[in-house]
Design a protein around this motif. Structure first.
Motif, mmCIF file in Angstrom:
data_model
loop_
_atom_site.group_PDB
_atom_site.id
_atom_site.type_symbol
_atom_site.label_atom_id
_atom_site.label_comp_id
_atom_site.label_asym_id
_atom_site.label_seq_id
_atom_site.Cartn_x
_atom_site.Cartn_y
_atom_site.Cartn_z
ATOM 1 N N THR A 255 8.660 5.065 3.616
ATOM 2 C CA THR A 255 8.616 5.887 2.407
ATOM 3 C C THR A 255 8.300 5.060 1.164
ATOM 4 O OG1 THR A 255 10.299 7.336 3.396
ATOM 5 C CG2 THR A 255 9.922 7.577 1.042
ATOM 6 N N ALA A 256 8.679 3.785 1.180
ATOM 7 C CA ALA A 256 8.521 2.921 0.011
ATOM 8 C C ALA A 256 7.059 2.573 -0.235
ATOM 9 C CB ALA A 256 9.336 1.644 0.197
ATOM 10 N N LEU A 257 6.798 2.030 -1.416
ATOM 11 C CA LEU A 257 5.469 1.519 -1.727
ATOM 12 C C LEU A 257 5.150 0.334 -0.822
ATOM 13 C CD1 LEU A 257 5.669 1.480 -5.640
ATOM 14 C CD2 LEU A 257 4.659 3.256 -4.194
ATOM 15 N N SER A 258 3.880 0.066 -0.619
ATOM 16 C CA SER A 258 3.488 -1.104 0.167
ATOM 17 C C SER A 258 3.917 -2.374 -0.563
ATOM 18 C CB SER A 258 1.973 -1.117 0.358
ATOM 19 O OG SER A 258 1.330 -1.413 -0.879
ATOM 20 N N PRO A 259 4.009 -3.500 0.154
ATOM 21 C CA PRO A 259 4.355 -4.754 -0.545
ATOM 22 C C PRO A 259 3.425 -5.081 -1.703
ATOM 23 C CG PRO A 259 4.607 -5.031 1.817
ATOM 24 C CD PRO A 259 3.982 -3.675 1.625
ATOM 25 N N LYS A 260 2.143 -4.811 -1.554
ATOM 26 C CA LYS A 260 1.187 -5.094 -2.627
ATOM 27 C C LYS A 260 1.442 -4.197 -3.837
ATOM 28 C CE LYS A 260 -3.779 -5.386 -3.584
ATOM 29 N NZ LYS A 260 -5.152 -5.228 -3.006
ATOM 30 N N GLU A 261 1.629 -2.906 -3.585
ATOM 31 C CA GLU A 261 1.914 -1.967 -4.679
ATOM 32 C C GLU A 261 3.259 -2.285 -5.328
ATOM 33 O OE1 GLU A 261 -0.274 2.106 -3.091
ATOM 34 O OE2 GLU A 261 1.633 1.471 -2.187
ATOM 35 N N SER A 262 4.216 -2.690 -4.506
ATOM 36 C CA SER A 262 5.541 -3.020 -5.025
ATOM 37 C C SER A 262 5.485 -4.229 -5.947
ATOM 38 C CB SER A 262 6.504 -3.286 -3.861
ATOM 39 O OG SER A 262 6.650 -2.133 -3.050
#
Length: 279
Positions: A255-262
């Protein structure tokens, strides 16, 4: 099945009693499950005792001495093995964390302890204990920073944290502290020392609305799940319970943002705090 890994007595105050328990159990030709049945605990709990990831309560120590005919060894070593500089509700989890090969954590409202800076940790502890003398806060901060030394190793343990967006937006200590804290997290990510995802407000309801979650896996012991509340915490070793929490964490990651987006969101928030501190 590979032979159990030899335990390093210096890795934990529970490692030596754990190694002795394994030796005495095997000498008695008992499996972990068989010994657990006699103690009315699970075989996985015996495995955690042997690996040094769980502390041995005095009543369990006395029963083990009786079953394995160890002349009071475990009762005598019980008190020393359970001493900790951490609060009682977190002591077992801290000892387990120190020897885990993988740590996965979800936090709702604050930055996880392993990722905290000294300034952020000080603000958190002062909020917990507003009337404590400064020496007490200093000691708490020092102990927390000791935990973060796990990240000094370039590869182990694997640390994967999912942060609720609320943890980024709650300006603990003001913009200067938050700018430094989020910059520190971004640095860990860019150095490939931690995997960090952000669970955005837009995700709505999710699998861990009720609280924080820490999952730990080990090279030679069953996994553990740790759930913490206000001044309380509980370590779970039941395989079904741990599997349930692992599934919840998997749902959070999906559900969370991807590591890059995060990372982009974390760095953007850090810049906003820095601009607020120095307009």
């Amino acid at each position: 099945m590979p032979a159990p890994k030899p335990l390093d007595p210096s890795s934990s105050p529970r490692a030596m009693p754990g190694a002795e328990l394994r030796h005495q159990r095997e000498k008695a030709e008992l499996t972990q499950e068989e010994l657990g049945n006699r103690l009315f605990v699970s075989g996985s709990f015996i495995g955690q005792l042997e690996a040094g990831t769980r502390h041995m309560h005095i009543d369990i120590a006395q029963q083990i001495d009786q079953i394995l005919d160890t002349d009071g060894y475990f009762e005598r070593n019980c008190e020393a093995a359970t001493k900790s500089k951490y609060p009682d509700h977190f002591a077992e989890a801290a000892e387990a964390e120190a020897i885990a090969t993988e740590i996965r954590e979800y936090e709702q409202l604050l930055i996880p302890g392993l990722l905290q800076t000294p300034a952020y940790a000080r603000v958190v502890f002062r909020a917990y204990q507003p009337t404590a003398i400064e020496d007490v806060i200093d000691e708490l901060v020092a102990n927390r920073m000791d935990r973060t030394r796990l990240l000094d190793s370039p590869t182990t343990p694997l640390v994967w944290c999912i942060l609720d967006e609320a943890a980024l937006r709650r300006a603990a200590g003001g913009p200067g502290v938050m700018a430094e804290q989020l910059g520190h997290i971004a640095d860990l990510v860019r150095r490939h020392r931690a995997i960090v995802q952000v669970l955005p407000f837009s995700a709505g309801a999710h699998a861990a609305l009720e609280g924080s979650l820490k999952l730990m896996t080990f090279e030679d012991a069953p996994p553990l799940a740790y759930l913490q509340g206000l001044g309380t915490g509980r370590l779970h070793d039941d395989p079904a319970t741990v599997a349930q929490h692992q599934l919840a964490y998997d749902f959070l990651g999906a559900t969370a943002l991807s590591p890059k987006e995060s990372l982009a969101l974390i760095e953007s928030a850090a810049e906003d705090y820095a601009h607020e501190e120095h307009p």
